[in-house]
Design a protein around this motif. Structure first.
Motif, PDB file in Angstrom:
ATOM      1  N   ARG A  81      -6.043  92.676  32.663  1.00  0.00           N
ATOM      2  CA  ARG A  81      -4.724  92.132  33.003  1.00  0.00           C
ATOM      3  C   ARG A  81      -4.364  92.605  34.397  1.00  0.00           C
ATOM      4  O   ARG A  81      -4.805  93.646  34.843  1.00  0.00           O
ATOM      5  CB  ARG A  81      -3.658  92.683  32.054  1.00  0.00           C
ATOM      6  CG  ARG A  81      -3.506  91.923  30.778  1.00  0.00           C
ATOM      7  CD  ARG A  81      -2.369  92.526  29.973  1.00  0.00           C
ATOM      8  NE  ARG A  81      -2.658  93.909  29.607  1.00  0.00           N
ATOM      9  CZ  ARG A  81      -3.335  94.242  28.530  1.00  0.00           C
ATOM     10  NH1 ARG A  81      -3.772  93.332  27.714  1.00  0.00           N
ATOM     11  NH2 ARG A  81      -3.578  95.506  28.262  1.00  0.00           N
ATOM     12  N   PHE A  82      -3.549  91.848  35.038  1.00  0.00           N
ATOM     13  CA  PHE A  82      -3.088  92.254  36.355  1.00  0.00           C
ATOM     14  C   PHE A  82      -1.606  91.969  36.372  1.00  0.00           C
ATOM     15  O   PHE A  82      -1.186  90.820  36.509  1.00  0.00           O
ATOM     16  CB  PHE A  82      -3.827  91.446  37.423  1.00  0.00           C
ATOM     17  CG  PHE A  82      -3.675  91.990  38.796  1.00  0.00           C
ATOM     18  CD1 PHE A  82      -4.086  93.276  39.097  1.00  0.00           C
ATOM     19  CD2 PHE A  82      -3.131  91.214  39.809  1.00  0.00           C
ATOM     20  CE1 PHE A  82      -3.962  93.787  40.380  1.00  0.00           C
ATOM     21  CE2 PHE A  82      -3.003  91.717  41.100  1.00  0.00           C
ATOM     22  CZ  PHE A  82      -3.426  93.000  41.379  1.00  0.00           C
ATOM     23  N   ASN A  83      -0.833  93.003  36.136  1.00  0.00           N
ATOM     24  CA  ASN A  83       0.602  92.789  36.042  1.00  0.00           C
ATOM     25  C   ASN A  83       1.190  92.737  37.434  1.00  0.00           C
ATOM     26  O   ASN A  83       1.188  93.709  38.164  1.00  0.00           O
ATOM     27  CB  ASN A  83       1.265  93.918  35.238  1.00  0.00           C
ATOM     28  CG  ASN A  83       0.766  93.912  33.814  1.00  0.00           C
ATOM     29  OD1 ASN A  83       0.506  92.843  33.246  1.00  0.00           O
ATOM     30  ND2 ASN A  83       0.603  95.089  33.246  1.00  0.00           N
ATOM     31  N   LEU A  84       1.628  91.571  37.774  1.00  0.00           N
ATOM     32  CA  LEU A  84       2.102  91.370  39.129  1.00  0.00           C
ATOM     33  C   LEU A  84       3.451  90.690  39.072  1.00  0.00           C
ATOM     34  O   LEU A  84       3.639  89.732  38.332  1.00  0.00           O
ATOM     35  CB  LEU A  84       1.087  90.458  39.829  1.00  0.00           C
ATOM     36  CG  LEU A  84       1.181  90.346  41.328  1.00  0.00           C
ATOM     37  CD1 LEU A  84       0.912  91.705  41.970  1.00  0.00           C
ATOM     38  CD2 LEU A  84       0.132  89.343  41.805  1.00  0.00           C
ATOM     39  N   ASN A  85       4.356  91.217  39.845  1.00  0.00           N
ATOM     40  CA  ASN A  85       5.647  90.564  39.985  1.00  0.00           C
ATOM     41  C   ASN A  85       5.417  89.158  40.539  1.00  0.00           C
ATOM     42  O   ASN A  85       4.711  88.978  41.530  1.00  0.00           O
ATOM     43  CB  ASN A  85       6.469  91.413  40.970  1.00  0.00           C
ATOM     44  CG  ASN A  85       7.845  90.877  41.174  1.00  0.00           C
ATOM     45  OD1 ASN A  85       8.067  89.668  41.028  1.00  0.00           O
ATOM     46  ND2 ASN A  85       8.750  91.755  41.501  1.00  0.00           N
ATOM     47  N   ARG A  86       5.987  88.181  39.889  1.00  0.00           N
ATOM     48  CA  ARG A  86       5.746  86.800  40.321  1.00  0.00           C
ATOM     49  C   ARG A  86       6.241  86.533  41.738  1.00  0.00           C
ATOM     50  O   ARG A  86       5.794  85.612  42.395  1.00  0.00           O
ATOM     51  CB  ARG A  86       6.348  85.804  39.319  1.00  0.00           C
ATOM     52  CG  ARG A  86       5.483  85.701  38.066  1.00  0.00           C
ATOM     53  CD  ARG A  86       6.004  84.734  37.058  1.00  0.00           C
ATOM     54  NE  ARG A  86       5.463  83.380  37.147  1.00  0.00           N
ATOM     55  CZ  ARG A  86       4.224  83.000  36.863  1.00  0.00           C
ATOM     56  NH1 ARG A  86       3.317  83.891  36.553  1.00  0.00           N
ATOM     57  NH2 ARG A  86       3.864  81.738  36.902  1.00  0.00           N
ATOM     58  N   GLU A  87       7.156  87.379  42.204  1.00  0.00           N
ATOM     59  CA  GLU A  87       7.676  87.204  43.569  1.00  0.00           C
ATOM     60  C   GLU A  87       6.866  87.992  44.606  1.00  0.00           C
ATOM     61  O   GLU A  87       7.200  87.998  45.780  1.00  0.00           O
ATOM     62  CB  GLU A  87       9.155  87.659  43.630  1.00  0.00           C
ATOM     63  CG  GLU A  87      10.096  86.918  42.690  1.00  0.00           C
ATOM     64  CD  GLU A  87      10.007  85.397  42.844  1.00  0.00           C
ATOM     65  OE1 GLU A  87       9.838  84.924  43.975  1.00  0.00           O
ATOM     66  OE2 GLU A  87      10.092  84.697  41.801  1.00  0.00           O
ATOM     67  N   PHE A  88       5.842  88.704  44.157  1.00  0.00           N
ATOM     68  CA  PHE A  88       5.027  89.527  45.060  1.00  0.00           C
ATOM     69  C   PHE A  88       4.646  88.708  46.299  1.00  0.00           C
ATOM     70  O   PHE A  88       4.056  87.633  46.182  1.00  0.00           O
ATOM     71  CB  PHE A  88       3.778  89.969  44.303  1.00  0.00           C
ATOM     72  CG  PHE A  88       2.977  91.031  44.972  1.00  0.00           C
ATOM     73  CD1 PHE A  88       3.492  92.316  45.110  1.00  0.00           C
ATOM     74  CD2 PHE A  88       1.711  90.764  45.470  1.00  0.00           C
ATOM     75  CE1 PHE A  88       2.747  93.314  45.724  1.00  0.00           C
ATOM     76  CE2 PHE A  88       0.967  91.757  46.086  1.00  0.00           C
ATOM     77  CZ  PHE A  88       1.488  93.028  46.208  1.00  0.00           C
TER      78      PHE A  88
END
Ligand SMILES: Nc1ncnc2c1ncn2[C@@H]1O[C@H](COP(=O)(O)OP(=O)(O)OP(=O)(O)O)[C@@H](O)[C@H]1O
Ligand SMILES: [Mg+2]
Length: 256
Positions: A81-88
């Motif tokens: 998984r790669f938890n990334l803020n969608r606004e990154f």
């Protein structure tokens, strides 16, 4: 064949959760090792140990003859998984380019033409070049998975660790990725966690069955009895009959 990864009596605890117990394992150069086991059996933890992201509670891990911490730039890791803020605020190409940072010095590195062309090539290969200016956090699951694989590959690692790399991919993209991996395996050691036994049986050179301890490590052939032990239930009950597919003969009728 050289041993590239070696674990000696390794155990890992997270607080009082025992994720791995007394694992000893040697992986040789240019192996394509498939790792299977039920949920929570320590598969991701094993990859993280090799990547140097988790430290053993006891025992020794050596990667390319050194502690994993010292193998910077030689290990490509594709997380589950790669938890990334969608606004990154990174575009896809910028995110893939960061794979080149680990190849050079992490600090004050300026990307060169060589970096850009390596990234462009790999993005074409993984069919995500058309997404290069999209925001990374807004990719679909399968697009993100391909971007993560691209990021690991631009490092040109000696060892590639993949944690369920095709879980979100459609059938066509899966076989495309596996043919790429097969090519890469000619000069790269690949260690891959997958629940996809059809793929495991046709692509891997060796197999490890994990359920906190190592139940099996050897040729990619299994018996019902062993699978029953690893999964802790009769094979018939295992998710949709999937492990049947790695019985020794690979008979047509085993595929439903
Ligand atoms: N950071 C953590 N903190 C606490 N417990 C953890 C942590 N990471 C994993 N665990 C626990 O360790 C065990 C092994 O987890 P791991 O992620 O290695 O399993 P897995 O085989 O990859 O499972 P899955 O098939 O669901 O991906 C699980 O019981 C999990 O809850
Ligand atoms: Mg996992």
């Amino acid at each position: 064949m050289n041993t590239v990864v070696e674990l000696e009596n390794v155990s890992v605890y997270y607080g009082n959760v025992q994720a791995l117990f007394n694992i000893s394992l040697k992986i040789t150069e240019k192996d394509f090792l498939g790792i299977i086991g039920p949920n929570g059996s320590g598969k991701s933890t094993l990859l993280k140990l090799i990547a140097g992201l988790v430290k053993p509670s006891s025992g020794i891990v050596r990667v390319l003859g050194k502690p994993p911490f010292h193998t910077h730039g030689k290990i490509g890791y594709v997380p589950q998984r790669f938890n990334l803020n969608r606004e990154f605020p990174f575009s896809v190409i910028e995110a893939v380019l960061t794979g080149r940072l680990t190849k050079h010095s992490l600090f004050l590195h300026r990307y060169t033409e060589v970096d850009f062309s390596a990234v462009e090539d790999i993005m074409y290969k993984l069919e995500i070049h058309n997404l290069k200016d999209r925001q990374i956090g807004k990719l679909s699951g399968g697009q993100m998975q391909r971007a993560l694989i691209a990021r690991a590959l631009v490092m040109e690692p000696e060892i590639l660790l993949l944690d369920e790399p095709t879980a979100s991919l459609d059938a066509g993209s899966k076989s495309h990725i596996y043919s790429i991996l097969k090519d890469l395996n000619q000069y790269m050691t690949i260690i891959m966690v997958s629940h996809d036994m059809g793929v495991i049986s046709s692509y891997v050179k060796s197999l490890a069955c994990l359920n906190v301890t190592m139940f099996y490590h050897g040729a990619p052939e299994l018996t019902d009895t062993l699978l029953g032990q690893v999964y802790g239930c009769p094979v018939e009950l295992i998710a949709h009959g999937v492990p049947h597919r790695i019985l020794p003969q690979h008979r047509e009728e085993d595929y439903d």
